[in-house]
Design a protein around this motif. Sequence first.
Motif, short mmCIF file in Angstrom:
data_model
loop_
_atom_site.label_atom_id
_atom_site.label_comp_id
_atom_site.label_asym_id
_atom_site.label_seq_id
_atom_site.Cartn_x
_atom_site.Cartn_y
_atom_site.Cartn_z
N ILE A 43 36.68 36.36 39.26
CA ILE A 43 35.24 36.54 39.09
C ILE A 43 34.69 37.41 40.22
CG2 ILE A 43 33.00 35.37 39.11
CD1 ILE A 43 34.34 33.08 37.64
N LEU A 44 33.93 38.42 39.83
CA LEU A 44 33.26 39.30 40.79
C LEU A 44 31.84 38.84 41.06
CD1 LEU A 44 34.39 42.78 39.41
CD2 LEU A 44 35.30 41.55 41.39
N SER A 45 31.12 38.45 40.00
CA SER A 45 29.72 38.02 40.17
C SER A 45 29.28 37.20 38.97
CB SER A 45 28.80 39.23 40.33
OG SER A 45 28.80 40.01 39.15
N VAL A 46 28.21 36.44 39.19
CA VAL A 46 27.58 35.66 38.13
C VAL A 46 26.09 35.97 38.16
CG1 VAL A 46 27.11 33.35 37.22
CG2 VAL A 46 29.29 33.81 38.36
N LEU A 59 39.70 42.12 35.59
CA LEU A 59 40.96 41.77 34.97
C LEU A 59 42.11 42.38 35.76
CD1 LEU A 59 40.04 42.33 31.22
CD2 LEU A 59 40.29 40.15 32.42
N ASP A 60 43.23 41.69 35.83
CA ASP A 60 44.39 42.19 36.56
C ASP A 60 44.81 43.56 36.03
OD1 ASP A 60 44.35 39.82 37.94
OD2 ASP A 60 46.05 38.94 36.85
N GLY A 61 44.82 44.56 36.90
CA GLY A 61 45.28 45.89 36.55
C GLY A 61 44.39 46.63 35.58
N GLN A 62 43.14 46.19 35.40
CA GLN A 62 42.24 46.83 34.44
C GLN A 62 40.84 46.90 35.02
OE1 GLN A 62 42.49 45.19 30.47
NE2 GLN A 62 44.45 44.26 30.97
N ASP A 63 39.94 47.43 34.19
CA ASP A 63 38.53 47.47 34.57
C ASP A 63 37.95 46.07 34.52
OD1 ASP A 63 38.49 50.20 34.97
OD2 ASP A 63 37.94 50.62 32.90
N SER A 64 36.71 45.94 34.93
CA SER A 64 36.03 44.65 34.83
C SER A 64 35.40 44.51 33.45
CB SER A 64 34.98 44.50 35.92
OG SER A 64 33.98 45.46 35.77
N VAL A 65 35.17 43.25 33.04
CA VAL A 65 34.51 42.93 31.79
C VAL A 65 33.37 41.95 32.09
CG1 VAL A 65 36.54 43.29 30.33
CG2 VAL A 65 36.07 41.02 31.26
N ILE A 66 32.46 41.82 31.16
CA ILE A 66 31.37 40.85 31.29
C ILE A 66 31.51 39.83 30.18
CG2 ILE A 66 28.88 40.48 31.19
CD1 ILE A 66 28.55 43.30 32.35
N THR A 78 32.47 30.86 40.31
CA THR A 78 31.87 31.50 41.48
C THR A 78 32.70 32.73 41.87
OG1 THR A 78 33.14 30.06 42.95
CG2 THR A 78 30.93 29.32 42.34
N PRO A 79 32.08 33.70 42.54
CA PRO A 79 32.81 34.90 42.94
C PRO A 79 34.09 34.54 43.70
CG PRO A 79 30.48 35.24 43.26
CD PRO A 79 30.65 33.79 42.89
N GLY A 80 35.17 35.24 43.32
CA GLY A 80 36.47 35.02 43.94
C GLY A 80 37.36 34.04 43.20
N THR A 81 36.79 33.27 42.28
CA THR A 81 37.56 32.27 41.54
C THR A 81 38.54 32.94 40.58
OG1 THR A 81 35.72 30.72 41.61
CG2 THR A 81 37.40 30.31 39.95
N PRO A 82 39.83 32.58 40.62
CA PRO A 82 40.78 33.09 39.62
C PRO A 82 40.51 32.41 38.28
CG PRO A 82 41.90 31.67 41.20
CD PRO A 82 40.48 31.75 41.62
#
Length: 119
Positions: A43-46, A59-66, A78-82
């Motif tokens: 997680i980057l942000s909420v 996402l691992d090895g990819q762009d981010s998604v919402i 929370t941010p940083g949570t796997p």
Amino acid sequence: MHLLGTKTQLLPGRATDGDMTAFVRPEALQVEAEPRQEPNGRILSVSFLGSLCHVRIQLDGQDSVIAQWPTAQTDRLTPGTPVRVTLRPVQVFAQPTAQVDSSSNATTLSATSAAVTNW
């Protein structure tokens, strides 16, 4: 088409061969904060939007998604949570990757590399 480890059906009338990019709505993504399987993102942000939240995930090895998620269920997001991100059983819109406008704000998933795009 397989996206995020899930066999996904395409909307009728779409090409099904070659390098494809799928467009996935934020509410079609499932987020698991304490995954039983290996996490595939962080997680980057909420962003709180009243009764719903938008959760941005790298996402691992990819762009981010919402992903769109009920606010009442985001206490562990929370941010940083796997997390483990999967796709709910929905049909998706896809088109050949060569036809996707790379300048758009959409997040995309490639079928050959399991990429996802939010719209």
